[in-house]
Design an enzyme around this catalytic site. Structure first.
Site, PDB file in Angstrom:
ATOM      1  N   GLY A  83       0.806  -1.198   0.000  1.00  0.00           N
ATOM      2  CA  GLY A  83       0.000   0.000   0.000  1.00  0.00           C
ATOM      3  C   GLY A  83       0.844   1.255   0.000  1.00  0.00           C
ATOM      4  N   SER A  84       0.323   2.318  -0.582  1.00  0.00           N
ATOM      5  CA  SER A  84       0.997   3.617  -0.533  1.00  0.00           C
ATOM      6  C   SER A  84       0.755   4.244   0.840  1.00  0.00           C
ATOM      7  CB  SER A  84       0.483   4.515  -1.649  1.00  0.00           C
ATOM      8  OG  SER A  84       0.783   3.977  -2.913  1.00  0.00           O
TER       9      SER A  84
ATOM     10  N   LYS B 141       6.286  -7.111   2.991  1.00  0.00           N
ATOM     11  CA  LYS B 141       6.092  -7.039   4.431  1.00  0.00           C
ATOM     12  C   LYS B 141       4.992  -8.019   4.834  1.00  0.00           C
ATOM     13  CE  LYS B 141       5.084  -2.679   4.589  1.00  0.00           C
ATOM     14  NZ  LYS B 141       4.963  -2.574   3.120  1.00  0.00           N
TER      15      LYS B 141
ATOM     16  N   ASP C 288      -0.754  -8.228   1.061  1.00  0.00           N
ATOM     17  CA  ASP C 288       0.478  -8.226   0.270  1.00  0.00           C
ATOM     18  C   ASP C 288       0.937  -9.645  -0.030  1.00  0.00           C
ATOM     19  OD1 ASP C 288       0.465  -5.491   0.354  1.00  0.00           O
ATOM     20  OD2 ASP C 288       1.954  -5.317   1.944  1.00  0.00           O
TER      21      ASP C 288
ATOM     22  N   HIS D 224      -0.333   1.185   9.637  1.00  0.00           N
ATOM     23  CA  HIS D 224      -1.617   1.391   8.958  1.00  0.00           C
ATOM     24  C   HIS D 224      -2.673   1.833   9.962  1.00  0.00           C
ATOM     25  CE1 HIS D 224       0.424  -1.864   6.557  1.00  0.00           C
ATOM     26  NE2 HIS D 224       0.237  -0.930   5.640  1.00  0.00           N
TER      27      HIS D 224
ATOM     28  N   ASP E 223       6.175  33.349  15.925  1.00  0.00           N
ATOM     29  CA  ASP E 223       6.646  32.050  15.425  1.00  0.00           C
ATOM     30  C   ASP E 223       6.450  30.917  16.417  1.00  0.00           C
ATOM     31  OD1 ASP E 223       8.494  32.876  17.265  1.00  0.00           O
ATOM     32  OD2 ASP E 223      10.140  33.082  15.836  1.00  0.00           O
TER      33      ASP E 223
ATOM     34  N   CYS F 161       7.891  31.899  21.829  1.00  0.00           N
ATOM     35  CA  CYS F 161       8.154  32.885  22.883  1.00  0.00           C
ATOM     36  C   CYS F 161       7.909  32.300  24.270  1.00  0.00           C
ATOM     37  CB  CYS F 161       7.291  34.128  22.661  1.00  0.00           C
ATOM     38  SG  CYS F 161       7.625  35.466  23.832  1.00  0.00           S
TER      39      CYS F 161
ATOM     40  N   THR G 138       5.993  45.428  20.816  1.00  0.00           N
ATOM     41  CA  THR G 138       7.117  44.570  21.197  1.00  0.00           C
ATOM     42  C   THR G 138       7.266  44.640  22.709  1.00  0.00           C
ATOM     43  OG1 THR G 138       8.808  46.298  21.122  1.00  0.00           O
ATOM     44  CG2 THR G 138       8.313  45.152  19.038  1.00  0.00           C
TER      45      THR G 138
ATOM     46  N   GLY H  54       5.818  38.849  23.642  1.00  0.00           N
ATOM     47  CA  GLY H  54       6.979  39.345  24.370  1.00  0.00           C
ATOM     48  C   GLY H  54       6.602  40.398  25.393  1.00  0.00           C
TER      49      GLY H  54
END
Length: 589
Positions: free
Chosen positions: A55-56, A106, A111, A226, A421, A424, A521, A578
């Site tokens: 399987g993908s 596998k 499979d 899976h 981001d 902080c 800030t 901040g």
């Protein structure tokens, strides 16, 4: 909950789209879209071919390992679904050769059945000339599923199978016979143990949201690739120093009747290859930490590590987790030679999925040197010490501020995920915990303020880091200088000295940042506090708190929020993280 958003054209076309993109990356490949078969376009038909698949959703496995020095073809099903026998048969036909074909799968029922059926059909149609030219090997390396639970089905196939691909593929590319390639693949498959760990299950594109999930502070051990459930959940999530020994036990135990699959001696003579695999959603930063912890744990157990491999090799889509595999190398009296196994592992492979690895054992871990924050910072000044007016209260105030920052981390982090981001809260928490440690050790006492504040500046530099760490470090370094410069021989700091030193520190900070209030800030509440300081500490804190609150209405002119969409800040009405950190510190003080 598992991440349920994906970037794609359509769930139905995702596998073909992805394989087409892979062929653009690796121009050794050819692609049969109807059967989802990726194969080497220029095949040396005098050498054994290796065919794998399934399987993908496990990328780069399987198609990412097709290329010179590894696999000849990969047959890909839909996400987590085995390809049909007709797809597999097409893959076998595309790599038909004179030396023979080894099919590696596998240990999953779909499979085995579909690849096995294709192999039998091929053998039946070539009964006279090529019936013995196709061999079939099932690989199961999962140690989470015990013998009783596995029953006659056996162990599931996990990331350890990639080592079988690599070693067998290298031997095939060097001209090994089908018997030789099969023999070494079979031996390696029997010497691998793998255990997986996940923070959450993954989500399959185009399907409904999963009905169950792990709690925010829970981890699952032994889960499959899976979305199969594991055999154990732990809460709270343990640190790696506790988790990794548990995982290594699963693989190396010889006393566990259910999971003693590998012939470890655990007497200092064992040598292994260590593979740390990203299941899809882990950061490289975290994977590096897992590698270090695993390497250290094996060292403690006197298990030699001949090679270390790490990276994204067999995923479960976007699962946030990892697996650890150990390949137990042969001893001197065994069938294969360790040097031969390692040379095949080290052989070049021209595939995008195979990760670079060193062709030598890892260095002995270097002991970590003490950080600057772990010892009391010293000053070279020969001037007399300047103490706080009430040293014990000074220390207690610092401890209150540290505790407040730690408690506020989730809220500051939330703010920063919107307005910055996202780091902080964690940055301030790290600094707070380091300062708190020094106060508890007695390294910060209030008896020598200049030295104490220099120590805090060092913590900001080393334990916090980033922009906030640099700003705090500059400010505190300048504050220490200001106290020395304005103390005028007094042995105890006064409110006047504090005021003058704070103003000097702010001016020094202004030489390194263009932020001026109001700028959204940390400068906003800091400047408000210092400007109002002459009116008393309590009034100055109120001014700082008001300035921090006001940042939610201020246009971002500098700092983290300057890069955030203005409409987001306007809509969310979130204060600057901040600035909120400064407010938190001052109110606690």
């Amino acid at each position: 909950m598992a991440l349920q958003k994906h970037l794609l054209n359509d769930a139905e076309s995702l596998v073909v789209d992805s394989l087409t993109g892979l062929c653009a990356v690796n121009n050794q490949l050819a692609f049969d879209p109807p059967n989802k078969v990726v194969y080497k376009s220029k095949l040396d038909r005098s050498k054994v071919a290796l065919v794998c698949g399934g399987g993908s959703g496990h990328e780069p496995s399987h198609a990412g390992f097709v290329g010179e020095g590894m696999l000849s073809a990969a047959v890909c099903g839909n996400i987590f679904a085995s390809p049909s026998s007709s797809q597999v048969r097409r893959g076998i036909d595309l790599v038909e050769n004179d030396a023979g074909t080894l099919i590696l799968v596998k240990n999953y029922t779909g499979d085995i059945l579909n690849f096995g059926l294709a192999a039998e059909q091929y053998a039946a149609e070539h009964a006279q000339e090529k019936s013995g030219k196709v061999k079939f090997l099932v690989v199961g390396d999962d140690v989470a599923v015990g013998r009783t639970q596995g029953g006659i089905v056996g162990r599931r196939g996990l990331a350890g199978v990639v080592l079988v691909y690599k070693i067998a593929g290298a031997l095939a590319s060097q001209g090994g016979t089908l018997h030789e390639v099969y023999s070494i693949a079979e031996w390696v498959a029997g010497r691998i143990g793998t255990i997986g760990v996940g923070l959450e299950h993954c989500h399959v594109p185009g399907t409904a949201a999963p009905s169950s999930s792990l709690s925010a502070n829970e981890i699952e051990i032994g889960l499959g690739i899976h979305n199969e459930a594991g055999n154990k959940r732990l809460s709270p999530i343990p640190p790696l120093t506790e988790l990794i020994p548990l995982l290594v036990d699963y693989i190396t135990s010889t006393t566990d009747a259910e999971r003693g699959f590998l012939p470890f001696k655990n007497d200092g003579s064992d040598e292994v290859v260590l593979l740390v695999n990203n299941l899809g959603g882990m950061s490289e930063l975290e994977i590096g930490g897992v590698v270090r912890a695993a390497r250290e744990e094996l060292r403690k157990r006197q298990i030699g590590v001949s090679r270390v491999l790490a990276g994204t090799l067999m995923t479960s889509l976007n699962m946030p987790g990892f697996s650890i595999s150990l390949l137990l190398l042969p001893r001197a009296d065994e069938k294969h030679e360790a040097a031969k196994i390692l040379s095949l592992l080290d052989a070049p492979a021209q595939t995008p999925g195979w990760k670079w690895n060193s062709t030598a054992p890892p260095n002995t871990p270097t002991p970590l040197a003490p950080t600057a924050s772990s010892t009391k910072a010293s000053t070279s000044s020969s001037s007399a010490r300047i103490a706080a007016a009430q040293p014990a209260e000074f220390v207690a105030a610092l401890q209150r501020a540290c505790a407040a920052l730690v408690a506020a981390e989730p809220e500051i982090t939330r703010m920063d995920t919107i307005a910055g981001d996202g780091d902080c809260g964690l940055t301030l928490k790290a600094g707070a915990q380091a300062v708190e440690k020094l106060t508890k050790e007695g390294s910060i006492t209030g008896a020598d303020l200049v030295s104490d504040i220099v120590a805090i500046a060092k913590i900001a530099e080393n334990d916090m880091g980033g922009t906030s760490g640099a700003l705090y470090s500059i400010f505190f370094s300048a504050l220490a200088q200001g106290i020395q410069a304005t103390a005028n021989g007094t042995s105890t700091v006064t409110p006047e000295v504090w005021g003058n030193a704070l103003s000097a520190a702010l001016n020094k900070l202004y030489t390194y940042t263009r932020a001026r209030p109001p700028s959204r800030t940390l400068v906003d509440p800091l400047a408000a506090f210092i400007d109002a300081f002459k009116g008393g500490f309590a009034e100055a804190v109120k001014a700082a708190a008001a300035a921090a609150e006001h940042t939610k209405d201020v246009e971002a002119k500098a700092g983290r929020s300057a890069y955030v969409d203005t409409s987001v800040l306007t809509r969310e009405k979130v204060p600057d993280p901040g600035a909120w950190g400064v407010k938190t510190i001052l109110e606690a003080l």
